[in-house]
Design an enzyme around this catalytic site. Sequence first.
Site, PDB file in Angstrom:
ATOM      1  N   ARG A  52       0.405  -1.220   0.094  1.00 47.58           N
ATOM      2  CA  ARG A  52      -0.116  -0.311   0.043  1.00 47.58           C
ATOM      3  C   ARG A  52       1.055   0.889   0.144  1.00 47.58           C
ATOM      4  O   ARG A  52       0.440   2.291  -0.372  1.00 47.58           O
ATOM      5  CB  ARG A  52      -1.299   0.231   1.646  1.00 47.58           C
ATOM      6  CG  ARG A  52      -2.296   1.567   1.011  1.00 47.58           C
ATOM      7  CD  ARG A  52      -3.061   1.024   1.802  1.00 47.58           C
ATOM      8  NE  ARG A  52      -2.496   0.788   3.351  1.00 47.58           N
ATOM      9  CZ  ARG A  52      -1.781   1.074   4.729  1.00 47.58           C
ATOM     10  NH1 ARG A  52      -0.940   2.072   4.094  1.00 47.58           N
ATOM     11  NH2 ARG A  52      -1.798   0.399   5.373  1.00 47.58           N
ATOM     12  N   TYR A 105     -15.623  15.409 -15.830  1.00 49.52           N
ATOM     13  CA  TYR A 105     -16.139  14.440 -15.917  1.00 49.52           C
ATOM     14  C   TYR A 105     -16.888  14.269 -15.002  1.00 49.52           C
ATOM     15  O   TYR A 105     -16.964  14.661 -14.123  1.00 49.52           O
ATOM     16  CB  TYR A 105     -14.828  12.903 -15.142  1.00 49.52           C
ATOM     17  CG  TYR A 105     -14.716  12.246 -15.754  1.00 49.52           C
ATOM     18  CD1 TYR A 105     -15.300  11.221 -17.098  1.00 49.52           C
ATOM     19  CD2 TYR A 105     -15.004  11.611 -14.596  1.00 49.52           C
ATOM     20  CE1 TYR A 105     -15.614  10.233 -16.927  1.00 49.52           C
ATOM     21  CE2 TYR A 105     -15.210   9.983 -14.538  1.00 49.52           C
ATOM     22  CZ  TYR A 105     -15.510   9.429 -15.692  1.00 49.52           C
ATOM     23  OH  TYR A 105     -15.632   8.804 -15.772  1.00 49.52           O
ATOM     24  N   ASP A 177      -6.540  18.020 -15.171  1.00 42.17           N
ATOM     25  CA  ASP A 177      -6.794  16.595 -15.923  1.00 42.17           C
ATOM     26  C   ASP A 177      -6.814  16.774 -17.670  1.00 42.17           C
ATOM     27  O   ASP A 177      -7.491  17.115 -18.424  1.00 42.17           O
ATOM     28  CB  ASP A 177      -8.183  16.487 -15.587  1.00 42.17           C
ATOM     29  CG  ASP A 177      -9.320  14.958 -15.574  1.00 42.17           C
ATOM     30  OD1 ASP A 177      -8.520  13.967 -16.960  1.00 42.17           O
ATOM     31  OD2 ASP A 177      -9.299  13.771 -14.660  1.00 42.17           O
ATOM     32  N   LYS A 202      -7.687   5.102 -19.421  1.00 38.14           N
ATOM     33  CA  LYS A 202      -8.111   5.357 -20.755  1.00 38.14           C
ATOM     34  C   LYS A 202      -7.074   5.345 -21.567  1.00 38.14           C
ATOM     35  O   LYS A 202      -6.615   3.887 -21.934  1.00 38.14           O
ATOM     36  CB  LYS A 202      -8.749   7.076 -20.179  1.00 38.14           C
ATOM     37  CG  LYS A 202      -9.564   7.060 -19.368  1.00 38.14           C
ATOM     38  CD  LYS A 202     -10.862   6.618 -19.971  1.00 38.14           C
ATOM     39  CE  LYS A 202     -12.229   6.050 -18.017  1.00 38.14           C
ATOM     40  NZ  LYS A 202     -12.591   8.150 -17.808  1.00 38.14           N
TER      41      LYS A 202
HETATM   42  C1  LIG Z   1     -12.490   8.187 -16.637  1.00 41.44           C
HETATM   43  C2  LIG Z   1     -12.318   9.623 -16.453  1.00 41.44           C
HETATM   44  C3  LIG Z   1     -11.798   9.889 -15.639  1.00 41.44           C
HETATM   45  C4  LIG Z   1     -12.304   8.877 -13.910  1.00 41.44           C
HETATM   46  O1  LIG Z   1     -11.358   7.945 -13.895  1.00 41.44           O
HETATM   47  P1  LIG Z   1     -11.308   6.126 -13.744  1.00 41.44           P
HETATM   48  O2  LIG Z   1      -9.938   5.376 -14.276  1.00 41.44           O
HETATM   49  O3  LIG Z   1     -12.693   5.925 -14.200  1.00 41.44           O
HETATM   50  O4  LIG Z   1     -11.680   6.350 -12.852  1.00 41.44           O
HETATM   51  C5  LIG Z   1     -11.513  10.903 -14.856  1.00 41.44           C
HETATM   52  N1  LIG Z   1     -11.812  12.305 -15.468  1.00 41.44           N
HETATM   53  C6  LIG Z   1     -11.479  12.106 -17.216  1.00 41.44           C
HETATM   54  C7  LIG Z   1     -11.536  13.545 -17.998  1.00 41.44           C
HETATM   55  C8  LIG Z   1     -12.405  10.688 -17.509  1.00 41.44           C
HETATM   56  O5  LIG Z   1     -11.958  10.143 -18.485  1.00 41.44           O
END
Ligand SMILES: *Cc1c(COP(=O)(O)O)cnc(C)c1O
Length: 388
Positions: A52, A105, A177, A202
């Site tokens: 962890r 998001y 982000d 992603k």
């Molecule tokens: C999918 C996504 C998230 C969250 O990611 P997870 O891995 O699904 O928790 C945050 N910001 C954006 C822009 C995303 O497309």
Amino acid sequence: MTKPPLLRARWPESVSRPVATPLQPSVVYASPDPDALDDQYEGRASGFTYAREGHPNADVLAGLIDRLEGAEGGVVTGSGMSAVTLALLSIVKAGDHVLGADQLYGRSLRLMQEELPRMGIATSVADPTDLKAFEAGLRPETRAILIETVANPTLRIADLRGIIALGQARGIPVVVDNTFTTPALINPLQMGADVLVHSVTKMLAGHSDATLGYVAARDPEIRARLSVLSATLGLTASPFDCWLAERGLYTFEMRFERASRNAETLAATLADHVGVKRVLYPTRPDHPDHNRAQSLLTKGGGNMVSFELDGGRAAANTLVRALDQIAFAPTLGDIATTLSHPASSSHRALTADARAALGMSEGFFRVSVGCEDPDQLTGAFAQALDQL
Ligand SMILES: *Cc1c(COP(=O)(O)O)cnc(C)c1O
């Protein structure tokens, strides 16, 4: 029968080394003696103690994403949302205010609107494509700004340079982000952003088989808090997911290049088709933020395309059924093309009026374009549209 040893079996010695990164699932690490533990905890020796707190596969992955972003000491977490949460909680405390973009998001918006206020952290949102309006959202107690460069699913483009300059002038950390734009298009830390977040799930991992996040900060003080808070809140990623994402990352650039080229081609095909009301793609001249796209997205428009059909839910159902070779799934960044319908998925919590205000009707779709053969891909969409 000889009984097994007290300690588990030893890894065989080898003068040669594996070419692929080993997967290390061990939760705990045995040390030679208490002095060695002292050395480790006090930073005189490097090593792992407990998964962890950190493990080799997370470090390998973080180091690779650091390189792509020009970052230092990034932290890998168990999901993109844990990365967003970690980024904000490393900066703000009760009594502070966070200003977010109004098209974040979905889960990030929920974190802002439902969870942070319970912790005494006030939040509000403003339009990041309009610098004056965004600046008007700042309060004396604003301690963090959270934005995405290209909004999901409307693909509106934030005034990234303007907002970074605003944060710098006011001494407010700007968190970006970068999931949608990826390091292939934009490196926010290099542009002066303070904290960078990815959903590695992603495009970076790219195969829809690992859920992961990443956070990096320029300021060493924030950076130190990121790793401590990640271990304390238990946001750590699984070694196997890190191992899969590392493997995916080696083809990220190639995949993204191919997918972006496909996206541009698909946008042109859609725009030429009767029954398609409008197409959104950042580098198209008819995009509402075309000028900003030209100055910000100099390396291309990315792999996301949105479009709106003439007609409502019935037309949407027909299209999805006709596109039976394309996964109808609310995610993005997979090696294969995926199609999402915000009105029935990511934006279903909004009222129809609120969706209409964002230009998101029942005929509105978002495509995460993948790496397929371009002719097969555009052919499948053209054929499906012909059935409307
Ligand atoms: C999918 C996504 C998230 C969250 O990611 P997870 O891995 O699904 O928790 C945050 N910001 C954006 C822009 C995303 O497309």
